[in-house]
Motif scaffolding. Structure first.
Motif, PDB file in Angstrom:
ATOM      1  N   THR A 100       0.842  -1.188   0.000  1.00 27.71           N
ATOM      2  CA  THR A 100       0.000   0.000   0.000  1.00 27.71           C
ATOM      3  C   THR A 100       0.877   1.236   0.000  1.00 27.71           C
ATOM      4  OG1 THR A 100      -1.658  -1.185   1.266  1.00 27.71           O
ATOM      5  CG2 THR A 100      -1.848   1.197   1.224  1.00 27.71           C
ATOM      6  N   ASN A 123       7.852   4.242   3.263  1.00 26.28           N
ATOM      7  CA  ASN A 123       6.827   3.279   2.872  1.00 26.28           C
ATOM      8  C   ASN A 123       6.713   3.179   1.352  1.00 26.28           C
ATOM      9  OD1 ASN A 123       4.328   1.587   3.476  1.00 26.28           O
ATOM     10  ND2 ASN A 123       3.477   3.193   2.178  1.00 26.28           N
ATOM     11  N   ASP A 160     -10.159  -3.462   8.170  1.00 24.88           N
ATOM     12  CA  ASP A 160      -9.586  -3.760   6.858  1.00 24.88           C
ATOM     13  C   ASP A 160      -9.581  -5.271   6.626  1.00 24.88           C
ATOM     14  OD1 ASP A 160      -7.580  -4.275   4.715  1.00 24.88           O
ATOM     15  OD2 ASP A 160      -7.320  -2.108   4.820  1.00 24.88           O
ATOM     16  N   GLU A 185      -0.583   1.029   7.291  1.00 27.63           N
ATOM     17  CA  GLU A 185      -0.205   0.584   5.947  1.00 27.63           C
ATOM     18  C   GLU A 185       1.225   0.062   5.912  1.00 27.63           C
ATOM     19  OE1 GLU A 185      -1.670   3.397   6.692  1.00 27.63           O
ATOM     20  OE2 GLU A 185      -3.609   3.359   5.657  1.00 27.63           O
ATOM     21  N   TYR A 196      -6.155  -6.875   5.403  1.00 26.28           N
ATOM     22  CA  TYR A 196      -5.179  -7.108   6.466  1.00 26.28           C
ATOM     23  C   TYR A 196      -5.492  -8.425   7.186  1.00 26.28           C
ATOM     24  CZ  TYR A 196      -3.712  -2.172   6.110  1.00 26.28           C
ATOM     25  OH  TYR A 196      -3.239  -0.953   5.689  1.00 26.28           O
ATOM     26  N   TYR A 241       1.420  -3.318   7.576  1.00 28.75           N
ATOM     27  CA  TYR A 241       0.925  -4.342   6.656  1.00 28.75           C
ATOM     28  C   TYR A 241       1.976  -4.660   5.591  1.00 28.75           C
ATOM     29  CZ  TYR A 241      -1.511  -6.193   2.574  1.00 28.75           C
ATOM     30  OH  TYR A 241      -1.874  -6.940   1.485  1.00 28.75           O
ATOM     31  N   ASN A 242       2.554  -3.620   5.003  1.00 25.55           N
ATOM     32  CA  ASN A 242       3.575  -3.824   3.975  1.00 25.55           C
ATOM     33  C   ASN A 242       4.782  -4.573   4.522  1.00 25.55           C
ATOM     34  OD1 ASN A 242       2.022  -2.516   2.079  1.00 25.55           O
ATOM     35  ND2 ASN A 242       3.075  -0.561   2.278  1.00 25.55           N
TER      36      ASN A 242
END
Length: 339
Positions: free
Chosen positions: A3, A91, A154, A122, A157, A125-126
């Motif tokens: 993301t 990110n 989400d 985000e 996720y 998660y990444n």
């Protein structure tokens, strides 16, 4: 999928400075789809205030939107050079590295992002995605759990958390995460397919079949869901339904060797040895190093009574990196071959 965060308005308005009017101009042009004009404005802003990290970052966003990933990479690095703890730049740079399959580099950037901003869902998660790719299963689970904690609504996720938990052997944890995902996204075929796979792992075959059927109804061209549905229905003893499901998977992805091997297995159970041999030979041609393809081919040849060819297929299977008990099982099947 990673993301990336644009945050144009937020970053442009977050603080003043001599570059602010040019940042606002660039943001306006960006929203109008004039990426070249936006990039020019951000370049001017960078000259006005050489210490401001926002201009190169926003230039990176515009370049990425324009499809110039190498240029965006350079711009994000320039932003980080001006502000080492620029979480969004780390990110987005990590996402570009992930797209190039630079997993160690991507993980490093995501780690820098969450260190700078621990509540950055985000980036957490990444980081999980990158760690997954590196085979760091438990570390991936930690990152996904944090992302879910920060952004509990989400569904993606939760899906990734469920898949990661499954890979660590935590079937119960995976079930909880994936059931939550289907509640959050009831029309997401992937969520239902993943849930079906874990239910199958847990030997809840009826529920697994229902979940996978739901996935195929939501997305009729979902080859993996058809394949897994075929596997589950075969376990349930419904051979005809298993063959039908595997045939759909094969039609949707004709170059998938594993699907061909699964259809071969279903044909063996249906006592259609010639068709099974055809499918397994296709599986071997598609994926010559896949032990499953050679194993199922050997079984199909045994069922057909072609013992010489079965012996050759078994030798190829045993030459591949497989467990000793699998080799013993293959030898036992070969021993039953009757011409």
């Amino acid at each position: 999928m990673p993301t990336t965060i644009l945050m144009l308005a937020l970053l442009a308005a977050a603080e003043g400075g001599g570059a602010a009017p040019l940042l606002e101009k660039g943001e306006k042009l960006f929203k109008q789809g004039d990426f070249a004009g936006a990039i020019a404005a951000f370049d001017e802003a960078a000259k006005v205030d050489p210490k401001d990290a926002r201009p190169p970052y926003l230039k990176g966003v515009a370049l990425e939107k324009k499809g110039d990933n190498p240029g965006a990479t350079t711009a994000y690095k320039a932003a980080i050079a001006r502000k080492a703890d620029f979480a969004e730049a780390h990110n987005n740079l990590g996402a570009l590295m992930l797209a190039k399959n630079d997993l160690p580099g991507a993980a490093g950037e995501f780690e820098a992002a969450v260190k700078a901003k621990p509540a950055y869902a985000e980036a957490q998660y990444n980081l999980g995605v990158a760690r997954d790719g590196l085979g760091k299963k438990q570390d991936a689970v930690v990152a996904y759990k944090e992302a879910v904690r920060l952004k509990p609504d989400d569904a993606v996720y939760r899906m990734n958390l469920g898949a990661a938990l499954r890979r660590t052997g935590d079937v119960n944890g995976a079930l909880v995460a994936l059931k939550d995902a289907t509640l959050l996204a009831p029309r997401d075929a992937t969520a239902w397919a993943n849930l079906g796979m874990v239910l199958s792992d847990n030997k809840n075959l009826d529920e697994a079949s229902a979940a996978l059927e739901k996935a195929t109804k939501l997305k009729p061209d979902f080859a993996l869901a058809w394949n897994r549905l075929g596997r589950v229905t075969l376990k349930r003893g419904d051979v005809a339904a298993a063959v039908a499901a595997q045939e759909k998977a094969r039609k949707l992805e004709p170059k998938n060797g594993a699907f061909a091997a699964d259809l071969c297995r279903a044909f063996i159970e249906q006592k259609q040895a010639p068709r099974a041999v055809t499918e397994c030979k296709a599986a071997v041609d598609l994926e010559p190093k896949n032990p499953l393809a050679h194993y199922e081919l050997m079984k199909a040849l045994v069922a057909k009574g072609d013992c010489g060819a079965a012996k050759s297929a078994n030798a190829t299977f045993k030459a591949l990196p497989v467990k000793p008990e699998a080799k013993q099982q293959a030898d036992a099947i070969l021993a039953t071959c009757k011409k």
